[in-house]
Write an enzyme that holds these catalytic residues in place. Structure first.
Site, PDB file in Angstrom:
ATOM      1  N   GLY A  46      26.935 -31.613  25.236  1.00 32.70           N
ATOM      2  CA  GLY A  46      25.825 -31.955  26.121  1.00 32.70           C
ATOM      3  C   GLY A  46      26.222 -33.213  26.882  1.00 32.70           C
ATOM      4  O   GLY A  46      26.703 -34.185  26.279  1.00 32.70           O
ATOM      5  N   ASP A 236      25.541 -30.792  33.970  1.00 36.69           N
ATOM      6  CA  ASP A 236      26.690 -31.618  33.582  1.00 36.69           C
ATOM      7  C   ASP A 236      27.196 -32.455  34.742  1.00 36.69           C
ATOM      8  O   ASP A 236      27.846 -33.474  34.547  1.00 36.69           O
ATOM      9  CB  ASP A 236      27.825 -30.742  33.049  1.00 36.69           C
ATOM     10  CG  ASP A 236      27.548 -30.355  31.617  1.00 36.69           C
ATOM     11  OD1 ASP A 236      26.683 -29.499  31.393  1.00 36.69           O
ATOM     12  OD2 ASP A 236      28.184 -30.945  30.721  1.00 36.69           O
ATOM     13  N   ASN A 246      26.304 -26.393  35.374  1.00 32.29           N
ATOM     14  CA  ASN A 246      25.696 -26.383  34.039  1.00 32.29           C
ATOM     15  C   ASN A 246      26.308 -25.217  33.275  1.00 32.29           C
ATOM     16  O   ASN A 246      27.145 -24.466  33.798  1.00 32.29           O
ATOM     17  CB  ASN A 246      24.168 -26.275  34.140  1.00 32.29           C
ATOM     18  CG  ASN A 246      23.489 -26.519  32.802  1.00 32.29           C
ATOM     19  OD1 ASN A 246      23.779 -27.509  32.126  1.00 32.29           O
ATOM     20  ND2 ASN A 246      22.608 -25.628  32.385  1.00 32.29           N
ATOM     21  N   LYS A 247      25.893 -25.061  32.043  1.00 32.91           N
ATOM     22  CA  LYS A 247      26.456 -24.045  31.152  1.00 32.91           C
ATOM     23  C   LYS A 247      26.569 -22.679  31.830  1.00 32.91           C
ATOM     24  O   LYS A 247      25.657 -22.256  32.542  1.00 32.91           O
ATOM     25  CB  LYS A 247      25.575 -23.955  29.890  1.00 32.91           C
ATOM     26  CG  LYS A 247      25.981 -22.946  28.851  1.00 32.91           C
ATOM     27  CD  LYS A 247      27.405 -23.088  28.400  1.00 32.91           C
ATOM     28  CE  LYS A 247      27.763 -24.464  27.901  1.00 32.91           C
ATOM     29  NZ  LYS A 247      29.231 -24.728  27.870  1.00 32.91           N
TER      30      LYS A 247
END
Ligand code: MRU
Length: 353
Positions: A46, A236, A246-247
């Site tokens: 994270g 991120d 992001n993921k």
């Protein structure tokens, strides 16, 4: 919530998130190399938590430096910073925190080396403490978008586990819950590492926030059925034109939201904003080990031997899919994000209320 990362007995104590939710185990990191390993192997993960871990890693590494004068001390600190910077490429918080620690050392040039070492520990703790405050401020702004009775989709884990505490996307959800709004959360399981299933579902259940776990490929189905009122995710790296990394799978969620007219929010502490990058396609995307795709937790094989695999850990969601970016300074249209770095801008005028 239990701490994600902390100083304990002079060492860095890291919750090993690869073991959750089956076991709650802390890894005691006695040197900066172990902190770096923990970041690389996702014991801590994270974006904000990675930044905090790197700052603590630097402080930990600094304690063992024997140099007695500033220049020699600084020179020995650099390989520690570089080692930590090499762990993961996408989350800008990692580099942000390392730069902050380096600047801090430079600012304290006149001080005794032993005093600088002690202050580095305090500074890393300050980064953690500030992160929690930032998340709470973001939660307050973001909760304005959540109505009583809403069902909210989230992807990956952008919670207390991904930060110093409270969370970014889950911080917004947590804030709405604390305000007494009766909400439901749908958590994408988040293949291949399953941060949604293992971490988000667990974290929300700890706080008794209603959560329904779904596989990633079910999101469209539930949107079409009218179950989902909004989506909220973390980031991120947020770049100058408002694109976010992001993921992996976030982009699909955003496109599905657009199709179904569902607002898509990104919770982004300003530490994730990187105005040096003009647009999303320039964000470095981490490519991870194929075994994460071909095997379940490195054990049960679920794909043919030697199959070619692609395993990008993140994807980029273009600004056009994002309803608002929620920061600790307020919520903004993605196109206004670059103004946060400009001097003399009246944020009050560009805030979404
Ligand atoms: O690979 P991970 O688990 O580090 O990825 C984390 C995410 O993608 C989060 O959504 C992101 O870092 C935001 S966390 C507040």
């Amino acid at each position: 919530m239990i701490p994600t990362i902390e100083w304990k007995n002079g060492f860095v104590n890291m919750l090993d998130q690869t073991k959750l939710p089956i076991e709650i185990v802390y890894a005691e990191c006695k040197d900066y190399q172990t902190v770096a390993k923990g970041i690389k192997e996702l014991w801590v993960r994270g974006a904000p938590a990675i930044g905090i871990a790197a700052a603590m890693g630097i402080a930990l590494g600094a304690q063992r430096i024997k140099a007695k004068n500033f220049d020699a001390f600084y020179e020995e600190l650099m390989p520690i910073c570089e080692h930590l910077a090499s762990t993961r490429p996408t989350a800008v918080n990692l580099f942000w925190a390392i730069e902050r620690m380096k600047e801090f050392v430079k600012k304290n040039k006149g001080e005794d080396i032993e005093a600088i070492k002690k202050k580095l520990i305090d500074e890393s703790q300050k980064i953690l403490d500030e992160d929690i405050e930032i998340n709470k401020a973001m939660g307050k702004y973001g909760a304005e978008f959540i109505k009583d009775g809403d069902t909210i989709l989230t992807h990956c884990n952008a919670g207390a586990l991904a930060t110093g505490g409270y969370g970014t996307a889950l911080g917004v959800i947590r804030a709405a819950w604390e305000q007494g709004k009766k909400i439901n959360v749908f958590a994408d399981e988040t293949r291949p590492i399953l941060q949604g299933a293992r971490l988000t579902a667990w974290e929300l259940m700890q706080d008794k926030i209603p959560v329904t776990l779904i596989t990633d490929n079910m999101a469209g189905h539930f949107m079409k059925k009218g179950v989902i009122d909004m989506a909220i995710v973390g980031t991120d790296r947020t770049v100058a034109n408002g694109d976010v990394a992001n993921k992996i799978g976030t982009y699909s969620v955003a496109v599905l939201c657009k199709e179904h007219n569902i607002p898509f929010y990104v919770a982004a502490p300003t530490s994730t904003i990187d105005l040096s990058i003009p647009s999303g396609e320039l964000i470095p995307i981490e490519e991870r080990n194929p075994i994460e795709i071909t095997h379940i937790f490195g054990k049960t094989q679920i794909a043919p031997d030697n199959v070619k695999v692609a395993n990008p850990a993140f994807d980029v969601t273009p600004a056009k899919y994002i309803t608002a970016i929620i920061t600790e300074k307020g919520s903004f249209r993605p196109r206004d994000i670059r103004k946060l770095g400009e001097k003399g801008v009246d944020l009050e005028k560009i805030r979404i209320k």
